[in-house]
Motif scaffolding. Structure first.
Motif, PDB file in Angstrom:
ATOM      1  N   MET A   1       0.884   5.823  -4.427  1.00  0.00           N
ATOM      2  CA  MET A   1       1.861   5.326  -3.460  1.00  0.00           C
ATOM      3  C   MET A   1       1.603   3.859  -3.154  1.00  0.00           C
ATOM      4  O   MET A   1       2.521   3.035  -3.116  1.00  0.00           O
ATOM      5  CB  MET A   1       1.785   6.146  -2.167  1.00  0.00           C
ATOM      6  CG  MET A   1       2.681   5.602  -1.050  1.00  0.00           C
ATOM      7  SD  MET A   1       2.530   6.574   0.460  1.00  0.00           S
ATOM      8  CE  MET A   1       3.532   5.571   1.556  1.00  0.00           C
ATOM      9  N   ALA A   2       0.333   3.498  -2.949  1.00  0.00           N
ATOM     10  CA  ALA A   2       0.000   2.116  -2.636  1.00  0.00           C
ATOM     11  C   ALA A   2       0.403   1.185  -3.773  1.00  0.00           C
ATOM     12  O   ALA A   2       0.897   0.078  -3.563  1.00  0.00           O
ATOM     13  CB  ALA A   2      -1.488   1.980  -2.342  1.00  0.00           C
ATOM     14  N   ARG A   4       2.883   1.640  -6.007  1.00  0.00           N
ATOM     15  CA  ARG A   4       4.346   1.499  -6.042  1.00  0.00           C
ATOM     16  C   ARG A   4       4.821   0.560  -4.935  1.00  0.00           C
ATOM     17  O   ARG A   4       5.731  -0.252  -5.128  1.00  0.00           O
ATOM     18  CB  ARG A   4       5.004   2.869  -5.905  1.00  0.00           C
ATOM     19  CG  ARG A   4       4.787   3.771  -7.120  1.00  0.00           C
ATOM     20  CD  ARG A   4       5.784   4.915  -7.112  1.00  0.00           C
ATOM     21  NE  ARG A   4       5.618   5.777  -5.964  1.00  0.00           N
ATOM     22  CZ  ARG A   4       4.791   6.820  -5.941  1.00  0.00           C
ATOM     23  NH1 ARG A   4       4.053   7.097  -7.001  1.00  0.00           N
ATOM     24  NH2 ARG A   4       4.694   7.581  -4.865  1.00  0.00           N
ATOM     25  N   LEU A   5       4.197   0.688  -3.733  1.00  0.00           N
ATOM     26  CA  LEU A   5       4.563  -0.210  -2.639  1.00  0.00           C
ATOM     27  C   LEU A   5       4.250  -1.653  -2.988  1.00  0.00           C
ATOM     28  O   LEU A   5       5.042  -2.570  -2.714  1.00  0.00           O
ATOM     29  CB  LEU A   5       3.809   0.187  -1.368  1.00  0.00           C
ATOM     30  CG  LEU A   5       4.340   1.417  -0.631  1.00  0.00           C
ATOM     31  CD1 LEU A   5       3.343   1.809   0.443  1.00  0.00           C
ATOM     32  CD2 LEU A   5       5.714   1.156  -0.027  1.00  0.00           C
ATOM     33  N   THR A   6       3.098  -1.886  -3.633  1.00  0.00           N
ATOM     34  CA  THR A   6       2.727  -3.251  -4.010  1.00  0.00           C
ATOM     35  C   THR A   6       3.733  -3.842  -4.969  1.00  0.00           C
ATOM     36  O   THR A   6       4.174  -4.993  -4.825  1.00  0.00           O
ATOM     37  CB  THR A   6       1.317  -3.249  -4.638  1.00  0.00           C
ATOM     38  OG1 THR A   6       0.398  -2.706  -3.702  1.00  0.00           O
ATOM     39  CG2 THR A   6       0.885  -4.655  -5.026  1.00  0.00           C
ATOM     40  N   LEU A  29       6.966  -1.136   5.333  1.00  0.00           N
ATOM     41  CA  LEU A  29       6.399  -0.679   4.062  1.00  0.00           C
ATOM     42  C   LEU A  29       5.032  -1.311   3.809  1.00  0.00           C
ATOM     43  O   LEU A  29       4.109  -0.661   3.321  1.00  0.00           O
ATOM     44  CB  LEU A  29       7.361  -1.013   2.928  1.00  0.00           C
ATOM     45  CG  LEU A  29       8.639  -0.167   2.888  1.00  0.00           C
ATOM     46  CD1 LEU A  29       9.623  -0.747   1.887  1.00  0.00           C
ATOM     47  CD2 LEU A  29       8.307   1.270   2.535  1.00  0.00           C
ATOM     48  N   ARG A  30       4.916  -2.588   4.162  1.00  0.00           N
ATOM     49  CA  ARG A  30       3.614  -3.255   3.990  1.00  0.00           C
ATOM     50  C   ARG A  30       2.560  -2.615   4.900  1.00  0.00           C
ATOM     51  O   ARG A  30       1.418  -2.418   4.497  1.00  0.00           O
ATOM     52  CB  ARG A  30       3.758  -4.752   4.302  1.00  0.00           C
ATOM     53  CG  ARG A  30       2.441  -5.518   4.092  1.00  0.00           C
ATOM     54  CD  ARG A  30       2.619  -7.009   4.280  1.00  0.00           C
ATOM     55  NE  ARG A  30       3.303  -7.613   3.145  1.00  0.00           N
ATOM     56  CZ  ARG A  30       4.528  -8.100   3.152  1.00  0.00           C
ATOM     57  NH1 ARG A  30       5.258  -8.041   4.270  1.00  0.00           N
ATOM     58  NH2 ARG A  30       5.053  -8.656   2.080  1.00  0.00           N
ATOM     59  N   LYS A  33       1.516   0.657   3.386  1.00  0.00           N
ATOM     60  CA  LYS A  33       0.594   0.427   2.264  1.00  0.00           C
ATOM     61  C   LYS A  33      -0.816   0.142   2.766  1.00  0.00           C
ATOM     62  O   LYS A  33      -1.806   0.707   2.273  1.00  0.00           O
ATOM     63  CB  LYS A  33       1.105  -0.743   1.428  1.00  0.00           C
ATOM     64  CG  LYS A  33       0.109  -1.285   0.400  1.00  0.00           C
ATOM     65  CD  LYS A  33       0.684  -2.476  -0.302  1.00  0.00           C
ATOM     66  CE  LYS A  33      -0.356  -3.145  -1.195  1.00  0.00           C
ATOM     67  NZ  LYS A  33      -1.421  -3.801  -0.431  1.00  0.00           N
ATOM     68  N   GLU A  34      -0.917  -0.735   3.760  1.00  0.00           N
ATOM     69  CA  GLU A  34      -2.230  -1.074   4.293  1.00  0.00           C
ATOM     70  C   GLU A  34      -2.903   0.130   4.948  1.00  0.00           C
ATOM     71  O   GLU A  34      -4.118   0.316   4.827  1.00  0.00           O
ATOM     72  CB  GLU A  34      -2.092  -2.228   5.293  1.00  0.00           C
ATOM     73  CG  GLU A  34      -1.692  -3.540   4.642  1.00  0.00           C
ATOM     74  CD  GLU A  34      -1.379  -4.620   5.665  1.00  0.00           C
ATOM     75  OE1 GLU A  34      -1.384  -4.296   6.878  1.00  0.00           O
ATOM     76  OE2 GLU A  34      -1.147  -5.781   5.264  1.00  0.00           O
ATOM     77  N   GLU A  37      -4.231   2.413   2.176  1.00  0.00           N
ATOM     78  CA  GLU A  37      -5.450   1.868   1.580  1.00  0.00           C
ATOM     79  C   GLU A  37      -6.636   1.989   2.531  1.00  0.00           C
ATOM     80  O   GLU A  37      -7.754   2.296   2.116  1.00  0.00           O
ATOM     81  CB  GLU A  37      -5.227   0.402   1.200  1.00  0.00           C
ATOM     82  CG  GLU A  37      -4.261   0.223   0.042  1.00  0.00           C
ATOM     83  CD  GLU A  37      -3.960  -1.240  -0.236  1.00  0.00           C
ATOM     84  OE1 GLU A  37      -4.231  -2.070   0.674  1.00  0.00           O
ATOM     85  OE2 GLU A  37      -3.463  -1.549  -1.333  1.00  0.00           O
TER      86      GLU A  37
END
Length: 498
Positions: A1-2, A4-6, A29-30, A33-34, A37
């Motif tokens: 997932m991380a 794809r978001l990147t 979305l950012r 992602k963070e 992670e």
């Protein structure tokens, strides 16, 4: 997932998509992602921290077990005690990890017991000695000359704090020594753990107590930094104490814990002498079926019960257990909850339907009684024991469920040859004529045939008037169900007749 978001965010930043997402959507979305992670990194740190917490007692268990296996242990009893204490500490650590939310929230309840302070410290050092020796380090206990014999403390939590600090010092020390220095004055105990290790940079000394925090430099490369010191600090604060650290890179570290440990107003009374070890049981032979898919657990419990006179059969799954129970008609079933395939609760329910309430079923598991299936006091089983368990707990449960009385080795309270009521043994003038009856009584005691024993005592009383005193004493032992004393009297008569 991380990932794809990147890629998506990168495409948006480069204007690669014909439709630009709103700024707030990109920000959300950012952030997602963070967060993903960070959660993944926290999980990795948590697993490393758990490893740090369990390795110290596990190493003591593993090391002393190898010494015993090679017959290199100079004192097997001392080794066994270290193994048991380490296993107890490991169990406490697991409980502590499960209750971490209580620790952090300050809702943890502490016990207050009078503990033998010097002995407590000696046991602590013995638990960690192998770990230090494996790294070629000296582990030193530097304690004040006149420590109080007893102090009030929560022994489990105090042990956890000190083991965390000493084990941590050993981990980050490659040469030299680790010292536990203990001082006591005006009810205040000061524990100082001093090492000659790699040290901590000044900017990291505050971070090391934060959960899951990893410091920089060489210390950050060693697994386990994060949870141990966080739990230690939380426990010290809950106990009303303080903890501080002094360190410099390359010069070692010094952790100091101060706790109020009051002394009892009067020394605690010594506990009553423990009864002798269980060597058997009275009455008819009992059959037990063990159900577990772990061969080591089956061997361990079987090794406990068979020497006591139980007929033990084992099964690794539900179908095998049901077939075995139908064959031997056991008095007791000890069943693990987590079996391969069918749940232990389901197996217990099927056994109950087939054999009724006469069959006693005890569940053994590392999970709680409400981990699935019926409640612990439901119809499928009679009671529940958590793993790991003390043998004495298991034996107490078995005695309660089967209504049994144990035969014990002589303890501090008397000897097997002692006459009932503490009186001196009788001069048995009737011994030669009563010897055959006494031999039969000794045999009947082993199988618990009470009516046959009564008949043999009556036969002894009928031999001659002088046999009445012996018969009365035997009846007294039988009436109080003290079959051990009865067997001792019978054996004494036979020895006198020889």
């Amino acid at each position: 997932m991380a990932g794809r978001l990147t890629n998506w965010l990168k495409g948006q930043g480069e204007g690669g998509s014909g439709t630009a997402a709103p700024d707030d959507a990109v920000a959300q979305l950012r952030a997602a992602k963070e967060a993903a992670e960070a959660a993944n990194e926290a999980k990795t740190r948590f697993l490393a921290s758990v490893s740090h917490e369990i390795r110290s007692p596990l190493n003591a268990i593993y090391g002393y077990a190898q010494l015993l296996e090679r017959n290199e242990g100079k004192d097997a009893v001392s080794a066994a005690r270290v193994i048991r204490r380490s296993a107890e500490h490991l169990s406490h650590l697991v409980e502590g990890l499960l209750d971490i939310s209580q620790v952090e929230g300050g809702a943890l309840r502490l016990s207050r017991e009078a503990i033998r302070f010097p002995e407590f410290l000696d046991q602590l050092i013995a638990m960690l000695e192998l770990q230090a020796q494996a790294k070629g380090l000296a582990l030193v206990l530097d304690r004040q000359e006149h420590l109080p014999e007893f102090v009030h403390a929560d022994p489990k939590r105090l042990r956890q704090v000190l083991i965390n600090l000493v084990a941590n010092a050993i981990k980050f020390t490659d040469h030299g020594a680790v010292t536990l220095k203990v001082a006591y004055r005006n009810q205040l105990a000061t524990f100082t753990v001093i090492d000659t290790g790699i040290g901590i940079a000044p900017e990291d000394t505050a971070r090391i107590f934060a959960p899951f925090e990893r410091v920089g430099g060489e210390a950050g490369e060693r697994a386990g930094v994060g949870l141990g010191l966080a739990i230690t600090q939380a426990l010290v604060h809950i106990m009303g104490g303080e903890i501080r650290v002094e360190s410099a890179l390359g010069e070692g570290s010094r952790f100091t814990v101060r706790l109020m440990l009051s002394q009892p107003l009067a020394p605690p009374t010594d506990p009553a002498p423990e009864p002798g070890a269980v060597t058997g049981y009275l009455g008819r032979e009992r059959w037990v079926v063990l159900i577990d898919d772990d061969p080591a657990h089956l061997a361990m419990v079987r090794g406990l019960l068979e020497p006591l006179g139980f007929q033990v059969r084992t099964a690794s799954d539900g179908e095998g257990a049901l077939a075995l129970a139908a064959q031997v008609q056991p008095d007791l079933v000890l069943c693990d909850v987590m079996l391969v395939g069918e749940s232990g609760w389901d197996v217990a329910a099927r056994l109950r339907r087939r054999h009724g309430a006469a069959l006693k079923i005890v569940m053994l598991s590392g999970e709680g009684p409400r981990s699935g299936g019926p409640l612990a006091d439901g119809p499928a089983n009679d009671t529940f024991i958590m793993k790991p368990f003390d043998f004495t707990v298991l034996l107490d449960v078995i005695a309660a469920q089967l209504g049994m009385e144990w035969v014990r080795a002589p303890g501090l309270s008397g000897t097997a040859a002692e006459a009932p009521g503490g009186a001196a043994p009788l001069p048995f003038t009737i011994a030669p004529r009563a010897a055959a009856h006494c031999a039969e009584i000794e045999r009947l005691v082993r199988i618990g045939h009470v009516r046959a024993i009564e008949a043999e005592i009556d036969a002894i009383a009928a031999l001659a008037p002088e046999a009445a005193l012996l018969a009365d004493r035997m009846r007294g032992a039988l009436d109080s169900f003290d079959l051990k004393a009865l067997a001792s009297l019978a054996k004494a008569v036979q020895a006198d007749a020889a």
